[in-house]
Structure formats: C-alpha cells, structure tokens
Write a protein that holds these residues in place. Structure first.
Motif, PDB file in Angstrom:
ATOM      1  N   LEU A 172      -3.140  -7.883  -1.284  1.00  0.00           N
ATOM      2  CA  LEU A 172      -4.145  -7.384  -0.356  1.00  0.00           C
ATOM      3  C   LEU A 172      -5.373  -8.279  -0.424  1.00  0.00           C
ATOM      4  O   LEU A 172      -5.637  -8.929  -1.448  1.00  0.00           O
ATOM      5  N   ASP A 173      -6.142  -8.308   0.643  1.00  0.00           N
ATOM      6  CA  ASP A 173      -7.381  -9.084   0.620  1.00  0.00           C
ATOM      7  C   ASP A 173      -8.437  -8.402  -0.235  1.00  0.00           C
ATOM      8  O   ASP A 173      -9.284  -9.054  -0.827  1.00  0.00           O
ATOM      9  N   ALA A 174      -8.390  -7.079  -0.294  1.00  0.00           N
ATOM     10  CA  ALA A 174      -9.307  -6.307  -1.131  1.00  0.00           C
ATOM     11  C   ALA A 174      -8.582  -5.045  -1.585  1.00  0.00           C
ATOM     12  O   ALA A 174      -7.840  -4.428  -0.807  1.00  0.00           O
ATOM     13  N   TYR A 175      -8.793  -4.688  -2.843  1.00  0.00           N
ATOM     14  CA  TYR A 175      -8.155  -3.497  -3.397  1.00  0.00           C
ATOM     15  C   TYR A 175      -9.180  -2.374  -3.487  1.00  0.00           C
ATOM     16  O   TYR A 175     -10.209  -2.507  -4.146  1.00  0.00           O
ATOM     17  N   TRP A 176      -8.878  -1.296  -2.778  1.00  0.00           N
ATOM     18  CA  TRP A 176      -9.764  -0.145  -2.728  1.00  0.00           C
ATOM     19  C   TRP A 176      -9.198   0.986  -3.564  1.00  0.00           C
ATOM     20  O   TRP A 176      -7.977   1.098  -3.726  1.00  0.00           O
ATOM     21  N   PRO A 177     -10.073   1.871  -4.080  1.00  0.00           N
ATOM     22  CA  PRO A 177      -9.589   3.027  -4.842  1.00  0.00           C
ATOM     23  C   PRO A 177      -9.068   4.149  -3.949  1.00  0.00           C
ATOM     24  O   PRO A 177      -8.707   5.209  -4.444  1.00  0.00           O
TER      25      PRO A 177
ATOM     26  N   GLU B 173       0.823  -1.201   0.000  1.00  0.00           N
ATOM     27  CA  GLU B 173       0.000   0.000   0.000  1.00  0.00           C
ATOM     28  C   GLU B 173       0.862   1.258   0.000  1.00  0.00           C
ATOM     29  O   GLU B 173       0.593   2.219  -0.736  1.00  0.00           O
ATOM     30  N   ARG B 174       1.885   1.301   0.828  1.00  0.00           N
ATOM     31  CA  ARG B 174       2.757   2.481   0.863  1.00  0.00           C
ATOM     32  C   ARG B 174       3.423   2.690  -0.498  1.00  0.00           C
ATOM     33  O   ARG B 174       3.518   3.824  -0.998  1.00  0.00           O
TER      34      ARG B 174
ATOM     35  N   SER C 131      -7.214  -6.846  -9.904  1.00  0.00           N
ATOM     36  CA  SER C 131      -6.308  -6.212  -8.943  1.00  0.00           C
ATOM     37  C   SER C 131      -5.189  -5.469  -9.648  1.00  0.00           C
ATOM     38  O   SER C 131      -4.827  -4.349  -9.271  1.00  0.00           O
ATOM     39  N   LEU C 132      -4.625  -6.090 -10.696  1.00  0.00           N
ATOM     40  CA  LEU C 132      -3.578  -5.427 -11.453  1.00  0.00           C
ATOM     41  C   LEU C 132      -4.119  -4.158 -12.109  1.00  0.00           C
ATOM     42  O   LEU C 132      -3.442  -3.126 -12.159  1.00  0.00           O
ATOM     43  N   GLY C 133      -5.368  -4.227 -12.612  1.00  0.00           N
ATOM     44  CA  GLY C 133      -5.971  -3.049 -13.222  1.00  0.00           C
ATOM     45  C   GLY C 133      -6.142  -1.905 -12.237  1.00  0.00           C
ATOM     46  O   GLY C 133      -5.920  -0.738 -12.571  1.00  0.00           O
ATOM     47  N   MET C 134      -6.511  -2.245 -10.998  1.00  0.00           N
ATOM     48  CA  MET C 134      -6.702  -1.203  -9.988  1.00  0.00           C
ATOM     49  C   MET C 134      -5.382  -0.622  -9.491  1.00  0.00           C
ATOM     50  O   MET C 134      -5.361   0.426  -8.852  1.00  0.00           O
ATOM     51  N   ARG C 135      -4.280  -1.304  -9.762  1.00  0.00           N
ATOM     52  CA  ARG C 135      -2.982  -0.806  -9.321  1.00  0.00           C
ATOM     53  C   ARG C 135      -2.087  -0.431 -10.510  1.00  0.00           C
ATOM     54  O   ARG C 135      -0.878  -0.291 -10.358  1.00  0.00           O
ATOM     55  N   ALA C 136      -2.689  -0.257 -11.685  1.00  0.00           N
ATOM     56  CA  ALA C 136      -1.921   0.207 -12.842  1.00  0.00           C
ATOM     57  C   ALA C 136      -1.543   1.673 -12.645  1.00  0.00           C
ATOM     58  O   ALA C 136      -2.194   2.417 -11.901  1.00  0.00           O
ATOM     59  N   LEU C 137      -0.483   2.086 -13.307  1.00  0.00           N
ATOM     60  CA  LEU C 137       0.027   3.447 -13.175  1.00  0.00           C
ATOM     61  C   LEU C 137      -0.598   4.335 -14.255  1.00  0.00           C
ATOM     62  O   LEU C 137      -0.296   4.189 -15.452  1.00  0.00           O
ATOM     63  N   PHE C 138      -1.473   5.222 -13.819  1.00  0.00           N
ATOM     64  CA  PHE C 138      -2.143   6.153 -14.728  1.00  0.00           C
ATOM     65  C   PHE C 138      -1.909   7.580 -14.259  1.00  0.00           C
ATOM     66  O   PHE C 138      -1.934   7.864 -13.051  1.00  0.00           O
TER      67      PHE C 138
END
Length: 542
Positions: free
Chosen positions: A167-172, A101-102, A448-455
């Motif tokens: 993570l157990d759940a990926y939040w925005p 997360e950090r 999960s990968l989509g929610m943590r992509a670099l945009f």
C-alpha cells in the motif's frame, strides 16, 4: 587516413571477435518491419509494428517453395500510448492493494470478533479510498536476454513493479468498504477468548495489587488455540474468495481500451494488449508496443529524450572493446543528426546538434565505412559482428545497448532503431503481507509490517476499593484499562501464489522480445482477457 582508420578498427576487432556470441537459431519472436509512422494518424490509421517468429518464417519459406499452405509467422501489433500503460500499471497496483486490504482486515476482524466486528462491520468505520499514483516508467533488462558476459556498466534494472506490491500508506482503519471484507463473518461472542488480568487499588492505605503478567500485557488466561484457528480460517477464506477476485481484477485491468473514433489524434488513449499465450505463471506475457502520442510529442521532449539516450551511450561506450568504442559514436551520430534535420524540430536543431558537437562529419562517415569493412572481416573468420544472418541488423554490442533506452516516440524509435514494450506477467512467490522485500526505506517497511502484525487485543480491568465511614464501609468500582496486544501466530499474514508484475522493456530492431511464449492472441485454458477477441483491433489495423 580512411584506410588507416579501417585497419585500426579491424585490428581492434581481432580480440573483440574472440568473445562475440553465437546467437542461436531462435524459436522466439523478433521485432520486424515496424510501421509506427505518425503520419498514419492523418489517414485515421493507427501506428503498428510487426513481429516475426524466425523458425516459422523458415517453415513458411519451405512451404511456399513446395506449394504448400502458408505458415503463420508474422503478426501485427497496434501500438499503445505510454500514458495509458501507466494507467494500466496503476490498476494492477490497485488490484493488489485491494487484495491486501481485504486479506488483512478480514483476518484481523475475525480474530478480534466481536470488538472489531462491531466497529468495522456494523458501524462501517472507514479510511480514505485506495488511490495509488501513476507508477514511474522505467525500463528493465531481463536476466538472460543479453549474451552471457556482456556488461556495459549500466546496471541491471529490475521491472517497474519490483517492490510495488504494498500500500502507499498503511492506516489503522480499512481503506475499503466493509462489504469487501466482512463477508463470511457474523457477531461471535463464544467461545471465551480470555480471562482479563486485573488490579486492585485501595487508595486510602496506598495498597495496589495486580495479577501476574498484568504489567507485561498478559491476561490470566488466553485461548491461543481459538485465536490461531480464527487466523487460519481468515487466511483460508482470503485464499478461496479474495485471491480469485484479485486475478479477476488483473484481467479487468488488462482489458483492451480502444477508441471508436480516431478523428482527434491528440486525445487518443489506446491500450492494445496482445496475450502471448497469457500472463499466468510460465505461460508467457501480455505485451503491447508503446509510444508517446501527439499530446506528448513536443520538440523539447524530443531533445530531452535524445539527451537521455546520449547520456546512456556515454556511460556504456567506454566499456566496449576498442573497435566498437571507436565506431560507437559514429554509429549513433547518424541518429542524432537525422533528428536535427527534421523540419518540425528546426527550433531545437541547435540543441540536438550540440549533443554531437565537436564531431567531424567526415570522420564519422569514415568510421562507419570502417565498421562495415570490419563486418566483412568478421564473416571471413566465421564470427558475427553484424548478425544479419540471424535477422538482426547492426553490430551486436552496439545494438544490445538499446535495451537500456527508454520508451519514446516514433521519431526516436525510427532514428535509433529500437522499440519499447509494456509487459505483464506472473511470478510465483512466497512472502509476507506486506512484502518485507519491498523496494522502500527499511524503516518504512518495518513500520508497515508492524501495522499489519496479527494481534488479539484484550482489555485489562482496574478495581478500585474505597473505604467508607458507614456501612457497608467498602465501595467497589471498576474501570477498563488501555487495550493490550497479544501476538498470534503466524504473526504476519503469509502469501504463497502467483503475483502479477508489469514493466517496460526496450528491444533493438530485429532482436528477441523477452518473456513471450506460444502464439500471439491465444490464451491458455481458463484464462481470457475481458474484451479481447480476434476482431478487437480491426479499427486500429484497417
């Protein structure tokens, strides 16, 4: 009948022995002389086990015969309760989740400064705290620990930590406080990151015109070099600041948890790790024997665990050579029978006896005698069916099956002749964050990968032109459109370094403990577990 059975087994051994392993003279550690009797608790003493290093034992014997000082060759390890090792595993998961997360929120906030800096670092927008559940207890069988070619058909389970570095759940929104990832950041307006695309709309005449690429989410100009620099700086900061913190969190999770009062055995929670050199890469592992303590020691639990072991045996025994397949049932019959005869298990003795129902006791005794005779025959031809000469009792195939047995309680351990350990060690890995190799549903991993992509998020503009009947005849108004993402290399955050794994392994009594190196209790340079010292377990081993 007895001699016919013995001859039958001996004949069957002829082909089986041809593939028996030659266990090498090992310099590693063997489970030896366990003293995990729960009646020690009534004396306010904690159960422990002993391990022996075979090569040093021989050196010790030689030194003793030569009148020289003793050579350290045997160590006592206090046991940890199984539930507490699950809590340690959860803390290790939380340590990784904090790092992940950090890492992400620092990089994405740096990239999208000032917008996300204002939202997360100034306003402090935050989601729920990280709170991973207790990991499942499951035994793995490390590759290379069993003799080559031995396959009982039980599969080769991976460590419990496999696929759990997510993570157990990926939040925005972040799942930690802003001070965790806003360090080394400040409000940054320049350099200019983009020139927005725009549309001009004249509703009165039905006219609309947009800049090229507007509909495809492209601005007129984007400062790609600055965007990649911000991401690179974010990655470098995570490596220099957050990764060392991750390693410290791991060490904190591995701290001993030893009670100062043993007067209430049903409420004791103990984690007594022993660094076998250390958990760092190629350094060994942090290890502790585990057991279910009194609060989980119920007759029905014992029945369930015995049922699980018998189920494992029923799958494996048909895959063994004929001699051991015939004797295998008798080999473990005595363990179940011993459990059924324990006084405190009288209420469930029929259930335990039912696990070996239909087995004639005299036939079982004859099978064991025949197996003993086969042992003598194996020695005559220079083979090892029973490998007592290597400190390991029992028929080796039947013993190796115990590596698939689950962590249990001292009564099961004593009757079946094995012991389970909780282990922590590091692996060097190159992956993404999140880890695309995670042991989860592929669609979930992709999401999960989509929610943590670099945009980088830019905001288009729509300019509305209104025609008026009087001067100035034209009125202009502007509005912001929905934000549009621009992918920025490397698109997903990379990870290259050591990552901490954990798991449970089972070891037959007298056999090798996997993953350990060096000398118990000694760490490697620069690595020390908080709270661990030579006297930390005195209260448990008194």
């Amino acid at each position: 009948m007895r001699w016919m059975l013995a001859v039958f087994i001996l004949l069957g051994l002829g082909s089986a022995l041809a593939q028996d392993p030659r266990y090498p003279e090992t310099t590693r550690y063997l489970v030896s002389a366990p003293d995990y009797r729960l009646d020690r608790l009534t004396l306010l003493k904690w159960p422990f086990i002993e391990v022996i290093r075979a090569d040093r034992w021989k050196e010790h014997q030689a030194a003793k015969e030569g009148g020289k000082p003793a050579v350290a060759h045997e160590w006592r390890l206090p046991m940890s309760d199984l539930a507490t090792t699950q809590e340690v595993a959860r803390d290790l998961r939380r340590a990784w989740q904090r790092f992940e997360e950090r890492y992400y929120w620092h990089a994405i906030t740096r990239l999208n400064n000032p917008a996300l800096y204002a939202v997360y670092c100034w306003a402090g927008l935050k989601g729920p705290d990280l709170n991973p559940p207790l990991p499942e207890v499951r035994v793995d069988t490390p590759s290379g620990i069993v003799p080559q070619g031995f396959d009982p058909g039980l599969g080769w389970p991976q460590p419990a930590a496999q696929g759990q570095h997510m993570l157990d759940a990926y939040w925005p929104i972040p799942q930690l406080d802003n001070e965790e990832f806003c360090d080394d950041l400040s409000l940054q307006i320049l350099p200019l990151m983009y020139v927005p695309g725009f549309c001009i709309d004249i509703d009165a005449i039905g006219f609309s015109w947009c800049t090229p690429g507007y509909e495809g989410g492209e601005p007129l100009w984007f400062n790609d070099a600055e965007a990649q620099k911000r991401v690179s700086d974010g990655i470098a900061h995570a490596v220099s600041a957050y990764y060392p913190d991750y390693q410290k969190d791991v060490l904190t999770a591995l701290r001993p948890r030893v009670p100062t009062d043993l007067s209430n055995p049903t409420k004791l929670r103990v984690f007594a790790p022993m660094p076998w050199q250390a958990h760092v890469l190629e350094g060994g592992a942090v290890v502790t024997p585990v057991m279910r303590t009194l609060d989980g020691l119920t007759p029905q639990n014992l029945v369930s665990e015995a049922q699980g072991i018998v189920s494992t045996l029923r799958q494996a025994l048909p895959r063994l050579p004929e001699a051991e397949r015939l004797a295998g049932t008798a080999y473990y019959y005595q363990a179940v029978r011993g459990l059924a005869r324990l006084p405190f298990l009288a209420p469930v003795s029929n259930q335990l006896s039912g696990l070996i129902g239909g087995m004639d006791e005299q036939v079982m005794e004859r099978a064991l005698l025949a197996l003993a005779a086969a042992d003598e025959g194996s020695k005559l031809v220079g083979r090892d069916l029973f490998i007592n000469s290597k400190n390991a009792p029992g028929a080796w195939r039947l013993e190796e099956l115990k590596r698939w047995f689950p962590p249990s309680n001292p009564y099961i351990y004593e009757r079946f002749g094995y012991l389970s350990f909780f282990q922590v060690w590091n692996r060097a890995e190159v992956s993404t964050v999140p880890d695309f190799r995670a042991d989860r549903n592929p669609l979930g991993v992709a999401a999960s990968l989509g929610m943590r992509a670099l945009f980088y998020w830019w905001v288009p503009v729509r300019i509305k032109v209104s025609l008026l009947p009087t001067p100035p005849f034209i009125s202009l108004s502007g509005a912001l459109d929905w934000p549009r993402p621009i992918p920025v290399a490397p698109y997903v955050l990379p990870f290259a370094g050591e990552r901490t794994y954990w798991g449970w392994v089972s070891v037959p009594e007298g056999y090798e403990i996997p993953r350990v190196r060096g000398t118990p209790g000694l760490g490697v340079s620069g690595v020390s577990i908080p709270g661990f010292g030579p006297e930390v377990y005195n209260i448990l081993l008194r």
